[in-house]
Design an enzyme around this catalytic site. Structure first.
Site, PDB file in Angstrom:
ATOM      1  N   MET A 188      -3.152   5.316  -3.556  1.00  0.00           N
ATOM      2  CA  MET A 188      -3.517   3.957  -3.972  1.00  0.00           C
ATOM      3  C   MET A 188      -2.527   3.464  -5.017  1.00  0.00           C
ATOM      4  SD  MET A 188      -5.986   3.280  -2.074  1.00  0.00           S
ATOM      5  CE  MET A 188      -6.316   1.661  -2.757  1.00  0.00           C
ATOM      6  N   GLY A 213      -1.897  -0.898  -1.301  1.00  0.00           N
ATOM      7  CA  GLY A 213      -2.245  -1.779  -2.427  1.00  0.00           C
ATOM      8  C   GLY A 213      -1.024  -2.497  -2.972  1.00  0.00           C
ATOM      9  N   SER A 236      -4.319  -4.106   6.684  1.00  0.00           N
ATOM     10  CA  SER A 236      -5.708  -4.033   6.205  1.00  0.00           C
ATOM     11  C   SER A 236      -6.458  -5.297   6.616  1.00  0.00           C
ATOM     12  CB  SER A 236      -5.728  -3.927   4.679  1.00  0.00           C
ATOM     13  OG  SER A 236      -7.008  -4.281   4.198  1.00  0.00           O
TER      14      SER A 236
HETATM   15  C1  DX5 Z   1      -7.987  -2.052  -1.781  1.00  0.00           C
HETATM   16  C2  DX5 Z   1      -7.807  -1.633  -0.336  1.00  0.00           C
HETATM   17  C3  DX5 Z   1      -6.441  -1.995   0.194  1.00  0.00           C
HETATM   18  C4  DX5 Z   1      -6.186  -3.495   0.127  1.00  0.00           C
HETATM   19  C5  DX5 Z   1      -4.747  -3.773   0.482  1.00  0.00           C
HETATM   20  O1  DX5 Z   1      -9.113  -1.401  -2.303  1.00  0.00           O
HETATM   21  O2  DX5 Z   1      -7.978  -0.247  -0.179  1.00  0.00           O
HETATM   22  O3  DX5 Z   1      -6.324  -1.538   1.527  1.00  0.00           O
HETATM   23  O4  DX5 Z   1      -7.028  -4.154   1.023  1.00  0.00           O
HETATM   24  O5  DX5 Z   1      -4.602  -5.147   0.397  1.00  0.00           O
HETATM   25  P1  DX5 Z   1      -3.307  -5.816  -0.230  1.00  0.00           P
HETATM   26  O6  DX5 Z   1      -2.182  -5.453   0.716  1.00  0.00           O
HETATM   27  O7  DX5 Z   1      -3.642  -7.267  -0.233  1.00  0.00           O
HETATM   28  O8  DX5 Z   1      -3.126  -5.226  -1.593  1.00  0.00           O
HETATM   29 ZN    ZN Z   2      -7.444   0.578   1.830  1.00  0.00          ZN
END
Ligand code: DX5
Ligand code: ZN
Length: 219
Positions: free
Chosen positions: A138, A177, A9
């Protein structure tokens, strides 16, 4: 058994160097680039839109795995498709008709993803599972990187994988996430084949993205 893929991401990347960061991810073995689009309405954060995706398109051949955390979403699908998205993932709560939005994404010859927030049941999307390419589960409440993985989501992954196998469907199961080196194995064993990660990939091992991508892939 599907190959495990990593979709870093860029929410955790250096936004002043996004082109170089994407090149670094490609050289580091990323399978696709996860682009978190937020509108400060569907989620309490604001990130990037179609013009940024358009300008990043020339920096990589990797698929853009675009996660639309925006509401309303239907009328913006065209913009994100034309900007160069390859997979367009939407949240069912953000459209009046999930089927119409799925068909709209397909009309641009893009892959379709549907995302389930931690509180959204699989039931909400069971009627469209045979029409989509990917389910994005998620494992945090969307809006920010760096949050803690919600272990109760493992059961949801297992249930979804069972439904997928029972119905002999072929959609990807992507988890997003708080994915890190302590939970990646458990997530993969539960049935996910695409892992999204921002913080772990960009911050661990002094930001050695290749090492972090390889460590997340281990099955
Ligand atoms: C959160 C996003 C995720 C997030 C993942 O709303 O959809 O993609 O950026 O980031 P990490 O790996 O830091 O949880
Ligand atoms: Zn995301």
């Amino acid at each position: 058994m599907k190959k495990i893929q990593i979709s870093p991401s860029i929410l955790s990347a250096d936004f002043s160097q996004l082109g170089n960061e994407i090149k670094r991810l490609e050289q580091g073995g990323a399978d696709m680039i996860h682009v978190d689009v937020m509108d400060n309405h569907f989620v309490p954060n604001l990130t990037i839109g179609p013009p940024v995706i358009k300008s990043l398109r020339k920096h990589t051949k990797l698929p853009f795995d675009v996660h639309l955390m925006i509401d309303p979403v239907h009328k913006y699908i065209k913009n994100f498709a034309e900007a160069g998205s390859d997979i367009i993932t939407i949240h069912p709560e953000a459209t009046k008709s999930l089927e119409e939005s799925i068909n709209h994404i397909k009309s641009f010859k893009k892959k379709v993803g549907v995302s389930l927030n931690p509180d959204t049941k699989i039931d909400v999307i069971k009627d469209v599972l045979d029409q989509i390419d990917l389910v994005l589960i998620m494992s945090v409440y969307p809006g920010f990187g760096g949050q803690k993985f919600m272990p109760e989501v493992i059961k949801k992954i297992t249930n979804l994988k069972r439904i997928k196998d029972d119905l002999k469907l072929n959609f990807d199961i992507e988890v997003d996430g708080g994915v890190n080196f302590d939970n990646n194995q458990m997530i993969i064993e539960a049935g996910a084949n695409i892992l999204v990660s921002g913080t772990t990939i960009f911050k661990e091992n002094s930001g050695d993205v290749k090492k972090n991508i390889d460590l997340l892939k281990i099955k």
